[in-house]
Design an enzyme around this catalytic site. Structure first.
Site, PDB file in Angstrom:
ATOM      1  N   LYS A 278       0.852  -1.200   0.000  1.00 66.66           N
ATOM      2  CA  LYS A 278       0.000   0.000   0.000  1.00 66.66           C
ATOM      3  C   LYS A 278       0.882   1.242   0.000  1.00 66.66           C
ATOM      4  CE  LYS A 278      -3.997  -1.726   2.613  1.00 66.66           C
ATOM      5  NZ  LYS A 278      -5.002  -1.550   1.554  1.00 66.66           N
ATOM      6  N   ARG A 352     -10.126 -11.579   2.124  1.00 62.61           N
ATOM      7  CA  ARG A 352     -10.937 -12.672   1.563  1.00 62.61           C
ATOM      8  C   ARG A 352     -10.205 -13.998   1.624  1.00 62.61           C
ATOM      9  NH1 ARG A 352     -11.449  -9.277  -3.885  1.00 62.61           N
ATOM     10  NH2 ARG A 352     -11.309  -7.674  -2.275  1.00 62.61           N
TER      11      ARG A 352
HETATM   12  N1  BES Z   1      -8.066  -3.706   4.325  1.00 61.11           N
HETATM   13  C1  BES Z   1      -8.273  -3.335   2.983  1.00 61.11           C
HETATM   14  C2  BES Z   1      -9.598  -2.634   2.739  1.00 61.11           C
HETATM   15  C3  BES Z   1      -9.760  -1.302   3.393  1.00 61.11           C
HETATM   16  C4  BES Z   1      -9.436  -0.149   2.713  1.00 61.11           C
HETATM   17  C5  BES Z   1     -10.290  -1.213   4.640  1.00 61.11           C
HETATM   18  C6  BES Z   1      -9.607   1.075   3.319  1.00 61.11           C
HETATM   19  C7  BES Z   1     -10.466   0.005   5.249  1.00 61.11           C
HETATM   20  C8  BES Z   1     -10.137   1.160   4.579  1.00 61.11           C
HETATM   21  C9  BES Z   1      -8.227  -4.564   2.083  1.00 61.11           C
HETATM   22  O1  BES Z   1      -7.444  -5.616   2.520  1.00 61.11           O
HETATM   23  C10 BES Z   1      -7.702  -4.112   0.770  1.00 61.11           C
HETATM   24  O2  BES Z   1      -6.585  -3.679   0.730  1.00 61.11           O
HETATM   25  N2  BES Z   1      -8.530  -4.196  -0.253  1.00 61.11           N
HETATM   26  C11 BES Z   1      -8.158  -3.772  -1.557  1.00 61.11           C
HETATM   27  C12 BES Z   1      -8.697  -4.789  -2.535  1.00 61.11           C
HETATM   28  C13 BES Z   1      -8.159  -4.647  -3.919  1.00 61.11           C
HETATM   29  C14 BES Z   1      -6.672  -4.959  -3.947  1.00 61.11           C
HETATM   30  C15 BES Z   1      -8.913  -5.590  -4.810  1.00 61.11           C
HETATM   31  C16 BES Z   1      -8.787  -2.400  -1.802  1.00 61.11           C
HETATM   32  O3  BES Z   1      -9.874  -2.138  -1.322  1.00 61.11           O
HETATM   33  O4  BES Z   1      -8.132  -1.588  -2.437  1.00 61.11           O
HETATM   34 ZN    ZN Z   2      -5.417  -5.397   1.905  1.00 63.09          ZN
END
Ligand code: BES
Ligand code: ZN
Ligand code: ZN
Length: 497
Positions: A278, A352
């Site tokens: 990230k 997931r």
């Molecule tokens: N933990 C994150 C989702 C999230 C984002 C929670 C912002 C709270 C605030 C999750 O694991 C994630 O990173 N999801 C990605 C999925 C994508 C790579 C398909 C996302 O939402 O960008």
């Molecule tokens: Zn994530």
């Protein structure tokens, strides 16, 4: 905190302040308001007429009057919006707003008149929960500037209510409110302190206190069961994954034969994204990526205290998602516990992967109805903001029941479809892939992926990424973790007994 219920003589309560709910365009010459208006020497009527206080929800207004020794001497008007829209679930926020103001003034005790014509048990419950959750603060790790004002106790006034109903409501609201705060404390913990192992320790300790069975599966045990999807997420971490299993078995079971509810939580103690790292900005927020798991643990705590007559199992997959030489790569393929192969195309879609095995395990343990909770996608925040939790599922009746129960307790759920999107998670080389196509329908892709690991159970998925954390403080609640879905899940369980 002390709590009391009274059913008459509100104005005589031996407290520091009398808090009374006031609606928009309320009439100070009627009922309880009239009584208080007389006490205040007409001050209430004059404040309402001047529009210094309009009765909007979240609004408060304090005034003083001359009182006999031991009696309040202060009235706090607490806005609650329009009278015909006022529901029992709004009592919690009104009581919370009052309690925060009373604490701000450094007073110790207050009495509240919620002025709701709802069921007395429910009104007292909502008031107690609202007061207790209103006192939570983010200052646990402060050594200076800590909030040192402490509320000592509260009294709930419901005209003519049965003492037994008041008592029951206060006990219920206390159990639920304290469980929400337990969850919020977990969600607020920094990830160097709340590792997967520490999360499991806290669950064990809590289980012992409230009489739940708690078992924690080690990495070796998970490996044996074939949980390679969950385990793949923590390959890059020094912290071993933990699977927390909490069991509530009622003394008298009124569930249909063989039926059991399973609550499953995403416990990503910190989500760096892994190799699909990230961006640095805002990454700190990912300490709350275990909020689904924390809500499951808090809901199980409340269930253990309230003793419904149906069995519930709570399962939380705890991992830390880190980049490392041992971490999984985008394009890796793993075989999950149910035998399906998963192509990991983005290591940041890790929640997931955890839920896949946790949900399958829960069904194997005998759950016939499964609700999973996860801060799963940023996309749900784009779609629904922080007002509603995204809900999806394979059984419309279960989804409808959750939405309706949420309305009763004041939590919003908004359904997104799964049907027709199935091709989103088809992989070119394995059974499924862990992301959808480009950025479209991201929340739905997350739900669809989890659905692949549900066999016969009725299942609903709650994406709480937008609702688990409040970015700004409210009149009734500090900013930060919310303990989302606990009230709904507890009520849902109780409605099914
Ligand atoms: N933990 C994150 C989702 C999230 C984002 C929670 C912002 C709270 C605030 C999750 O694991 C994630 O990173 N999801 C990605 C999925 C994508 C790579 C398909 C996302 O939402 O960008
Ligand atoms: Zn994530
Ligand atoms: Zn995550």
């Amino acid at each position: 905190m002390d709590s009391r219920g009274i059913n008459k003589n509100f104005a005589d309560a031996r407290v520091d302040a009398l808090a009374v709910v006031v609606f928009k365009k309320d009439d100070p010459k009627k009922g309880l308001l009239k009584e208080l208006d007389v006490l205040s020497g007409g001050e209430i009527a004059s404040v309402l007429a001047s529009e210094e206080f309009k009765g909007e929800s979240g609004e408060t207004y304090a005034l003083r009057y001359k009182a006999d020794k031991g009696k309040a001497g202060r009235i706090l008007l607490v806005g609650a919006g329009e009278k015909d829209k006022y529901k029992v679930s709004d009592v919690a926020a009104a009581a919370g707003a009052a309690a925060r103001k009373v604490r701000d003034y450094n007073l110790k005790k207050f009495a509240i008149a919620p002025r709701s014509d709802g069921d007395a048990v429910e009104v007292a419950e909502a008031a107690a929960q609202g007061v207790i959750t209103s006192q939570f603060e983010l200052d646990k790790y402060k050594t200076k500037d800590k909030n040192d004002k402490k509320l000592g106790g509260f009294t709930v006034f419901i005209d003519g209510a049965k003492p037994a109903d008041l008592k029951k409501g206060l006990e219920r609201g206390t159990a639920i409110g304290e469980s929400m705060n337990f969850t919020r404390d977990l969600a607020n913990e920094p990830p160097n302190i709340l590792t997967p192992t520490e999360m499991a320790n806290r669950a064990k300790k809590m289980a012992k206190e409230v009489g739940l069975k708690c078992e924690v599966l080690s990495e070796a045990q998970m490996k044996k069961l074939g949980m390679n999807s969950l385990l793949s997420v923590s390959l890059g971490s020094e912290q071993p994954a933990q699977l927390i299993v909490l069991r509530y078995t009622p003394k008298r079971n009124t569930a249909k034969k063989g039926e059991m509810l399973g609550l499953v939580g995403k416990g990503v103690m910190f989500d760096t994204g892994g190799i699909s790292l990230k961006p640095g900005e805002g990454m700190d927020a990912m300490k709350y990526d275990m909020s689904g798991g924390a809500s499951v643990i808090g809901a199980m705590r409340a269930i253990a205290l309230l003793q419904p007559t149906v069995p519930v199992i709570g399962v939380v997959g705890c991992v830390e998602n880190m980049p490392d030489g041992k971490a999984s790569r985008p394009s890796d393929v793993v075989t999950a516990m149910n035998g399906k192969t998963v192509e990991i195309l983005n290591t940041d879609a890790e929640g997931r992967l955890v839920l896949a095995d946790a949900v399958h395990y829960t069904e194997k343990q005998g759950a016939t109805e499964i609700i999973d909770l996860a801060t799963l996608t940023g996309a749900v925040i784009i779609a629904l903001g922080n007002r509603n939790t995204g809900i999806m599922g394979n059984n419309q009746d279960l989804v409808d029941r959750i939405i309706a129960t949420g309305k009763d307790v004041g939590e919003g759920f908004w359904q997104l479809p799964l049907e027709g999107y199935e091709s989103e998670v088809k992989s070119d080389i394995a059974d499924v892939k862990n992301i959808g196509t480009k950025r479209r329908a991201g929340t739905i892709a997350g739900g669809l992926f989890i659905q692949e690991f549900v066999d016969k159970a009725k299942w609903a998925h709650l994406d709480i990424a937008g609702t688990a954390w409040a970015d700004s403080p409210k009149a009734h609640q500090a900013k930060g973790p919310t303990g989302v879905a606990i009230r709904t899940l507890v009520r849902l369980v109780e409605n099914s007994q």
